[in-house]
Design an enzyme around this catalytic site. Structure first.
Site, PDB file in Angstrom:
ATOM      1  N   TYR A 183      17.677  28.581  10.517  1.00  0.00           N
ATOM      2  CA  TYR A 183      16.554  29.391  10.983  1.00  0.00           C
ATOM      3  C   TYR A 183      16.387  29.264  12.495  1.00  0.00           C
ATOM      4  O   TYR A 183      16.447  28.182  13.067  1.00  0.00           O
ATOM      5  CB  TYR A 183      15.257  28.935  10.319  1.00  0.00           C
TER       6      TYR A 183
ATOM      7  N   LYS B 210       0.842  -1.202   0.000  1.00  0.00           N
ATOM      8  CA  LYS B 210       0.000   0.000   0.000  1.00  0.00           C
ATOM      9  C   LYS B 210       0.877   1.252   0.000  1.00  0.00           C
ATOM     10  O   LYS B 210       2.079   1.194   0.266  1.00  0.00           O
ATOM     11  CB  LYS B 210      -0.917  -0.006   1.221  1.00  0.00           C
TER      12      LYS B 210
END
Length: 381
Positions: A276, A50
């Site tokens: 950041y 899947k």
């Protein structure tokens, strides 16, 4: 040249992991046969592919799992891709089908379907088809996602058996899904419900996911001529369903390797920050490498300082916040590494995907499935 990030998918590793599961089940059958004095056979294997084979690609998975007895997934289009890739064996749709028009696809491509509510059973009772369909009736044994409630299951199952006798259905099987096979609670409570509700009902049985297949193989051994199936998923890709046991402890190999290169090097002084928010500050002189990989590639943004990374074959650590397209690594353990040096984010030659996931507060499944479409896939034997 293209951006130097890619994911390598090893067909050989997929096949190896399937063999590991098969051998594990075979040994469990031998041990149980000797202990109980009656022949017990290992179950057949639905290789679960899947979510685009957990990010590895349907076509490589079909090649890697060619020795499985069946394939299992959710999506009708992925099932069709399996047929187009040459898979001629059974295919099981784990969520079943969603509307009457889907039944024509089940018929055309010879698909087996889970049935988990009465509306699906009613749809199957209508219309004509070229063949009798195989189904697995799903019991909600305690996970409370899909499945017939225990007090409704036997009546629904008997309805399916009547449809079999009337020539609408072929094989009718029993299935459930475990919620805690990977944890301390285990499977005993759900298995007790399953055994009680399905007692005396004919048909093949499928109960075990990766965790139950590896930790409780005895529950899936075939005890009669109706047959049994397991449904391993993450372990076939070299990941682990367990927090307390790595994939390598079972002899599993990573089938996906996410790799890149250093595209920059910075020399930091004491107090300099990285990335950041300045989440990491150097305590002294520090050489930092910049890697062409970020959260837009599927690398987890919440992986923090200390997450393992391999640079030029040497294990080191992530520094600071992951950016959209880049991340920073500590080059102290690899002083000779410069621009162009190879980096393994997870997989062969690097940290296990489960290690990276744990550092990011998630699971390896998510990282494999979240690999971004912009990352090129290189399929190798």
């Amino acid at each position: 040249m293209p951006r130097p990030i890619h994911a390598t998918i090893s067909v050989d590793a997929l096949a190896h992991n399937l063999d590991v599961v098969r051998n594990h089940l075979h040994q469990a059958a031998l041990a149980a046969t000797a202990a109980q004095g009656q022949p017990l056979a290992p179950p057949s294997i639905w290789a679960v592919i899947k979510a685009n084979a957990y990010g590895h690609g349907i076509e490589p998975a079909v090649r890697g799992f060619r020795q499985a007895q069946g394939l299992a997934m959710l999506d009708l289009n992925e099932a069709v891709r399996c047929r187009e890739a040459g898979w001629g064996g059974p295919i099981l749709l784990l969520e079943g089908f969603f509307e009457p028009a889907d039944v024509e696809v089940l018929d055309r491509y010879h698909l087996t379907t889970a049935v988990h509510h009465a509306d699906q059973l009613a749809i199957l009772a209508e219309g004509r088809r070229s063949r009798r369909l195989d189904i697995f009736m799903k019991l909600n044994s305690g996970m409370n996602r899909l499945g017939f409630a225990p007090d409704a299951y036997r009546a629904a199952y008997r309805s399916a058996l009547r449809m079999r006798d009337d020539g609408v259905l072929n094989s009718v099987g029993k299935m459930t899904h475990f919620a805690n096979a990977d944890g301390p609670e285990g499977i005993a409570a759900q298995m007790a419900v399953f055994d009680r509700v399905t007692e005396g009902l004919p048909g093949p049985v499928s109960v075990s996911n990766s965790a139950a297949t590896l930790r409780y193989p005895a529950v899936s051994l075939a005890r009669d001529d109706h047959g049994a199936w397991v449904r391993p998923g993450i372990c076939l890709y070299g990941g682990t369903p367990f927090a307390d046991a790595g994939a390598d402890s079972f002899g599993l190999r990573p089938a996906m390797t996410l790799a890149s290169r250093l595209i920059g090097v910075q020399e930091l002084r004491a107090g300099d920050a990285v990335g950041y928010g300045g989440l990491f500050r150097a305590e002294g002189p520090l050489r930092v490498g910049v890697v062409a990989c970020g959260y837009a590639d599927g690398y987890p943004r919440h992986a923090g300082t200390g997450t393992p990374v391999t640079v030029a074959g040497v294990r080191t650590r992530l520094l600071g916040r992951v950016s959209m397209d880049m991340l920073a690594v500590d080059l102290t353990p690899a002083p000779a590494a410069g621009i162009g040096a190879p980096v393994v984010l997870w997989g062969e030659g690097g940290p296990a995907v489960d290690e990276v996931a744990q550092a990011a507060g998630t699971i390896g499944y998510e990282l494999l499935c979240a690999l971004a479409p912009r990352v090129p896939l290189q399929v190798v034997p």
